[in-house]
Scaffold this motif. Sequence first.
Motif, PDB file in Angstrom:
ATOM      1  N   ALA A 158      15.317   8.987 -43.747  1.00  0.00           N
ATOM      2  CA  ALA A 158      15.386   8.498 -42.543  1.00  0.00           C
ATOM      3  C   ALA A 158      14.780   8.807 -41.844  1.00  0.00           C
ATOM      4  CB  ALA A 158      16.646   8.838 -42.121  1.00  0.00           C
ATOM      5  N   GLY A 159      14.488   7.720 -39.999  1.00  0.00           N
ATOM      6  CA  GLY A 159      13.885   7.625 -39.283  1.00  0.00           C
ATOM      7  C   GLY A 159      15.021   8.406 -37.451  1.00  0.00           C
ATOM      8  N   ARG A 160      15.020   9.894 -37.429  1.00  0.00           N
ATOM      9  CA  ARG A 160      15.883  10.380 -36.774  1.00  0.00           C
ATOM     10  C   ARG A 160      15.168  10.941 -35.693  1.00  0.00           C
ATOM     11  NH1 ARG A 160      18.507  14.433 -41.042  1.00  0.00           N
ATOM     12  NH2 ARG A 160      20.475  14.896 -39.348  1.00  0.00           N
ATOM     13  N   SER A 161      16.472  10.772 -34.227  1.00  0.00           N
ATOM     14  CA  SER A 161      15.928  11.205 -32.841  1.00  0.00           C
ATOM     15  C   SER A 161      16.566  12.315 -32.663  1.00  0.00           C
ATOM     16  CB  SER A 161      16.021   9.940 -32.428  1.00  0.00           C
ATOM     17  OG  SER A 161      15.354   8.999 -32.801  1.00  0.00           O
ATOM     18  N   ILE A 162      15.579  13.130 -31.866  1.00  0.00           N
ATOM     19  CA  ILE A 162      15.950  14.340 -31.608  1.00  0.00           C
ATOM     20  C   ILE A 162      15.414  14.415 -30.327  1.00  0.00           C
ATOM     21  CG2 ILE A 162      15.341  17.125 -31.803  1.00  0.00           C
ATOM     22  CD1 ILE A 162      17.229  15.923 -34.474  1.00  0.00           C
ATOM     23  N   GLN A 163      16.788  15.280 -29.286  1.00  0.00           N
ATOM     24  CA  GLN A 163      16.232  15.704 -28.073  1.00  0.00           C
ATOM     25  C   GLN A 163      16.499  17.008 -27.595  1.00  0.00           C
ATOM     26  OE1 GLN A 163      18.876  15.132 -24.358  1.00  0.00           O
ATOM     27  NE2 GLN A 163      17.701  13.834 -23.919  1.00  0.00           N
ATOM     28  N   ILE A 164      15.417  17.958 -27.595  1.00  0.00           N
ATOM     29  CA  ILE A 164      15.094  19.278 -26.970  1.00  0.00           C
ATOM     30  C   ILE A 164      15.160  19.399 -25.378  1.00  0.00           C
ATOM     31  CG2 ILE A 164      14.255  21.729 -27.192  1.00  0.00           C
ATOM     32  CD1 ILE A 164      12.853  20.504 -30.235  1.00  0.00           C
ATOM     33  N   VAL A 165      16.369  20.544 -25.113  1.00  0.00           N
ATOM     34  CA  VAL A 165      16.150  20.723 -23.508  1.00  0.00           C
ATOM     35  C   VAL A 165      16.434  21.624 -23.356  1.00  0.00           C
ATOM     36  CG1 VAL A 165      18.109  20.309 -21.932  1.00  0.00           C
ATOM     37  CG2 VAL A 165      17.447  18.206 -23.790  1.00  0.00           C
ATOM     38  N   ALA A 166      15.123  23.014 -22.240  1.00  0.00           N
ATOM     39  CA  ALA A 166      15.854  23.802 -22.199  1.00  0.00           C
ATOM     40  C   ALA A 166      16.453  24.021 -20.554  1.00  0.00           C
ATOM     41  CB  ALA A 166      14.241  24.749 -21.768  1.00  0.00           C
ATOM     42  N   ARG A 167      17.140  25.183 -20.504  1.00  0.00           N
ATOM     43  CA  ARG A 167      17.413  25.027 -19.599  1.00  0.00           C
ATOM     44  C   ARG A 167      17.477  26.290 -18.363  1.00  0.00           C
ATOM     45  NH1 ARG A 167      24.428  24.518 -19.476  1.00  0.00           N
ATOM     46  NH2 ARG A 167      24.116  26.711 -20.320  1.00  0.00           N
ATOM     47  N   ASP A 168      18.057  26.074 -16.688  1.00  0.00           N
ATOM     48  CA  ASP A 168      17.480  27.264 -16.520  1.00  0.00           C
ATOM     49  C   ASP A 168      18.142  27.157 -15.404  1.00  0.00           C
ATOM     50  OD1 ASP A 168      15.984  30.305 -15.614  1.00  0.00           O
ATOM     51  OD2 ASP A 168      15.873  30.518 -17.603  1.00  0.00           O
ATOM     52  N   LYS A 169      17.738  28.591 -14.557  1.00  0.00           N
ATOM     53  CA  LYS A 169      18.656  28.449 -12.694  1.00  0.00           C
ATOM     54  C   LYS A 169      16.840  29.067 -12.627  1.00  0.00           C
ATOM     55  CE  LYS A 169      22.270  30.077 -11.367  1.00  0.00           C
ATOM     56  NZ  LYS A 169      23.090  29.320 -10.325  1.00  0.00           N
ATOM     57  N   SER A 170      15.908  29.125 -13.088  1.00  0.00           N
ATOM     58  CA  SER A 170      14.483  28.472 -12.560  1.00  0.00           C
ATOM     59  C   SER A 170      14.085  27.551 -13.308  1.00  0.00           C
ATOM     60  CB  SER A 170      13.620  29.933 -12.649  1.00  0.00           C
ATOM     61  OG  SER A 170      12.447  29.770 -13.291  1.00  0.00           O
ATOM     62  N   ALA A 171      13.869  27.038 -12.192  1.00  0.00           N
ATOM     63  CA  ALA A 171      12.935  25.429 -12.815  1.00  0.00           C
ATOM     64  C   ALA A 171      11.064  25.836 -13.241  1.00  0.00           C
ATOM     65  CB  ALA A 171      12.040  24.608 -11.618  1.00  0.00           C
ATOM     66  N   THR A 172      10.826  26.529 -13.062  1.00  0.00           N
ATOM     67  CA  THR A 172       9.404  27.006 -13.566  1.00  0.00           C
ATOM     68  C   THR A 172       9.534  27.168 -14.814  1.00  0.00           C
ATOM     69  OG1 THR A 172       8.676  27.873 -11.707  1.00  0.00           O
ATOM     70  CG2 THR A 172       7.618  28.747 -13.986  1.00  0.00           C
ATOM     71  N   LYS A 173      11.240  28.162 -15.126  1.00  0.00           N
ATOM     72  CA  LYS A 173      11.127  28.880 -16.835  1.00  0.00           C
ATOM     73  C   LYS A 173      11.831  27.476 -17.577  1.00  0.00           C
ATOM     74  CE  LYS A 173      11.935  33.536 -15.611  1.00  0.00           C
ATOM     75  NZ  LYS A 173      13.036  34.737 -15.357  1.00  0.00           N
ATOM     76  N   ALA A 174      12.132  27.006 -17.042  1.00  0.00           N
ATOM     77  CA  ALA A 174      12.883  25.764 -17.745  1.00  0.00           C
ATOM     78  C   ALA A 174      11.640  25.475 -18.305  1.00  0.00           C
ATOM     79  CB  ALA A 174      13.825  25.337 -17.093  1.00  0.00           C
ATOM     80  N   LYS A 175      11.093  24.939 -17.438  1.00  0.00           N
ATOM     81  CA  LYS A 175       9.848  24.250 -17.878  1.00  0.00           C
ATOM     82  C   LYS A 175       8.927  24.991 -18.702  1.00  0.00           C
ATOM     83  CE  LYS A 175       5.999  21.525 -15.641  1.00  0.00           C
ATOM     84  NZ  LYS A 175       4.889  21.005 -14.199  1.00  0.00           N
ATOM     85  N   GLU A 176       8.873  25.958 -18.985  1.00  0.00           N
ATOM     86  CA  GLU A 176       8.136  26.473 -19.722  1.00  0.00           C
ATOM     87  C   GLU A 176       8.220  26.895 -21.458  1.00  0.00           C
ATOM     88  OE1 GLU A 176       5.410  29.708 -16.355  1.00  0.00           O
ATOM     89  OE2 GLU A 176       7.541  30.389 -17.861  1.00  0.00           O
TER      90      GLU A 176
END
Lengths: 127, 143
Positions: free
Chosen positions: A53-71
């Motif tokens: 199957a061709g499946r679709s995944i989303q991965i999300v990182a959450r943090d109070k710090s934008a820098t840490k979420a992005k990293e």
Amino acid sequence: MADLLLDFVTFMTNKALVKGDGIDAFRDAAPEEPDSAVIVYEYQGTYVNEDLAGRSIQIVARDKSATKAKEKARAIFNSFNNNDEKIFLTATRWCVMSIRQAPFKIKVDNKNRVYYGFNIGVNTKCD
Amino acid sequence: MKVSMKVDYSAFVQECQAAISKVQRGTKKATKAACEDILKDSLNQVPRETDTLAKSAFYEIQGSYRNFTAIIGYGGNGDPINPKTGVPSSEYMVAVHENLEAIHPVGKAKFLEDPVNSYTDKLPRTFAQSVRDELKGVFKGGK
């Protein structure tokens, strides 16, 4: 073979990108706590054949710090973004990934936690 | 003693050039048709409360005859402002598109990505049919 989302979490745990399922990595829904978390979602994919199957995944990182979420999002992105065609998420699950974009800012929630994420097309076994 | 043969394929070259123009025309028509189909599907899926996001939907085809790009998206049409929040559509469209946990009375997340992915299988047929229609009657044969 486990559920695909669990296999993603297992892969990230083994790479020390997260501590573990239900600790700071979650599947399909983001809990209220902890603030620093990684959430893996599956959304509409495409059918290939009865085995694949061709499946679709989303991965999300959450943090109070934008820098840490992005990293965090970037570190996870880099772990998938290699030149190999095939990736073994676990010993029993391999997949071929097509990363759709680099991590980008999705939103800021009402607790001022910043969410960075990216989406992946994954060809793998149907669960 | 010799025999000479004159080969004049200029008429054939002209027909080829005419055919190339028709392929270009057919390709552009197909691109427009694809954009309209995808956008129609997307507008059926975009969350609606004030219709601001839907009003910002657009497509455009940029470039020259032999090299063009089709863009389908939101945040266009003057980037309308949501009357409830005072925020332009371009500032919240990504969050609405990517938030897979949001519950919408009308519409859903991935309202652009899903229609694009769903159209992928149909795209070659759209192009083939459009080019085929343009090429009807070309290369009728020599005199």
